[in-house]
Enzyme design. Structure first.
Site, PDB file in Angstrom:
ATOM      1  N   CYS A 190       0.837  -1.198   0.000  1.00 41.57           N
ATOM      2  CA  CYS A 190       0.000   0.000   0.000  1.00 41.57           C
ATOM      3  C   CYS A 190       0.875   1.252   0.000  1.00 41.57           C
ATOM      4  CB  CYS A 190      -0.922   0.026   1.205  1.00 41.57           C
ATOM      5  SG  CYS A 190      -1.996   1.472   1.222  1.00 41.57           S
ATOM      6  N   GLY A 223      -1.586  -6.472 -11.563  1.00 37.75           N
ATOM      7  CA  GLY A 223      -1.369  -5.188 -12.209  1.00 37.75           C
ATOM      8  C   GLY A 223      -1.969  -5.083 -13.590  1.00 37.75           C
TER       9      GLY A 223
END
Length: 335
Positions: A110, A208
């Site tokens: 994160c 991703g």
């Protein structure tokens, strides 16, 4: 007499089947979205990240919605973030007792500034700390423990970090193909993810920029054990069905509208707010994504307050079969 081979843990067991994984996403991967993804065949789902410090030292309890499962939920991984080995070990024990997860994941990806110094991608600057965290978490549970990383803080050191995590006992590593400094800009580097997959003995999941079945299948050829889908799965749980079963059928508008309405119903039920005034606000950003080919519905969907509002907005599609306007492969070109 030969000893029986140990049975595979949760991750290796689930990876014996085809499919993809629902990513942890703050504000998105709550119980209603996880339920829809699971029903469509997700290998497992991951909760929104939960603060280890909050679990151990705060007022959090078994009713915490970030960790609380929906009724009968299985194959759900709970993700923790933190930077203190003792607090993470204690948090693991609480999570196991309160939420009965299938496995536990450490957030090392994160990039949000407010958690700097508290875990997340900051651990990529001091990976030796992360290795201690994994060891502490492993010592507190018999469940599989994994880590989700980025390529690095501001440059790629993912192979080094992944090898250390594997040595520390991580049962699986998920790699998002960007550095923390990149946040969500640019493109995910799947060649870097492939290098990690080739460098460690534990399964590696790649993450991703997967927004279509074709992209997911292409990424699966990079040597990863599976792919993880985040934003591309919002409003599109059928990606998991396609990757699990090979059924690439893009649902017609009526089915997608019915699923959007069910999402709203699940949201109201799980959060137990009879008015819907609080629970449906987070769905205003989600509901239009079920119907990208019907932009005329967006203005109403982003203002809904109750389930009745959602049903009223979707009525034109719920009442009749509307032909699909997009290619059979759903979301193939969504931005």
């Amino acid at each position: 007499m030969m000893a029986a081979s140990p049975s595979p843990g949760f991750y290796r067991s689930r990876l014996q089947a085809p499919g993809a994984v629902l990513a942890p996403m703050a504000g998105y991967s709550d119980a209603p979205l996880r339920q829809l993804a699971s029903e469509q065949g997700a290998l497992w789902t991951v909760s929104e990240m939960i603060s280890a410090r909050g679990l151990v030292l705060g007022a959090d309890n078994e009713h915490l919605t970030l960790g609380r499962p929906f009724e009968g939920e299985t194959n759900r991984v709970v993700q923790l973030f933190g930077a203190d080995p003792d607090l993470l070990a204690r948090a693991v024990q609480k999570v196991e007792a309160w939420f009965a997860p299938a496995a536990i994941d450490l957030n090392m990806g994160c990039p949000v500034p407010k958690i700097r110094g508290k875990g997340g991608a900051c651990l990529l600057q001091t990976p030796e700390v992360a290795f201690e965290l994994i060891q502490a978490m492993k010592g507190a549970t018999h469940l599989d423990v994994s880590a989700k990383i980025r390529l690095g803080w501001d440059h790629d050191r993912s192979v080094e970090v992944a090898q250390g995590l594997a040595e520390a006992g991580a049962n699986l590593i998920t790699v998002h193909g960007r550095t923390s400094a990149q946040r969500y800009t640019g493109e995910a580097d799947w060649e870097a993810i492939a290098r990690v997959a080739a460098a460690v003995d534990v399964p590696v999941v790649g993450s991703g920029d997967i927004r279509s079945v074709a992209q997911a299948r292409e990424r699966q050829q990079t040597g990863v054990a599976a792919v993880m889908i985040g934003r591309g799965a919002v409003g599109n749980p059928w990606l998991f069905r396609a990757l699990a079963s090979g059924d690439d059928h893009w649902p017609a508008a009526r089915e997608r509208a019915r699923t959007a309405l069910r999402h709203a119903e699940l949201q109201t039920c799980f959060y137990d707010d009879q008015t819907g005034r609080l629970t449906l606000r987070p769905l205003r950003k989600v509901l239009p994504q079920y119907l990208p080919d019907h932009p005329e519905l967006r203005d109403e969907l982003v203002q809904v307050v109750t389930v009745a509002d959602v049903e009223r907005a979707l009525a034109p599609l719920l009442q009749e079969q509307v032909p699909a306007h997009a290619p059979p492969e759903y979301a193939g070109s969504r931005s």
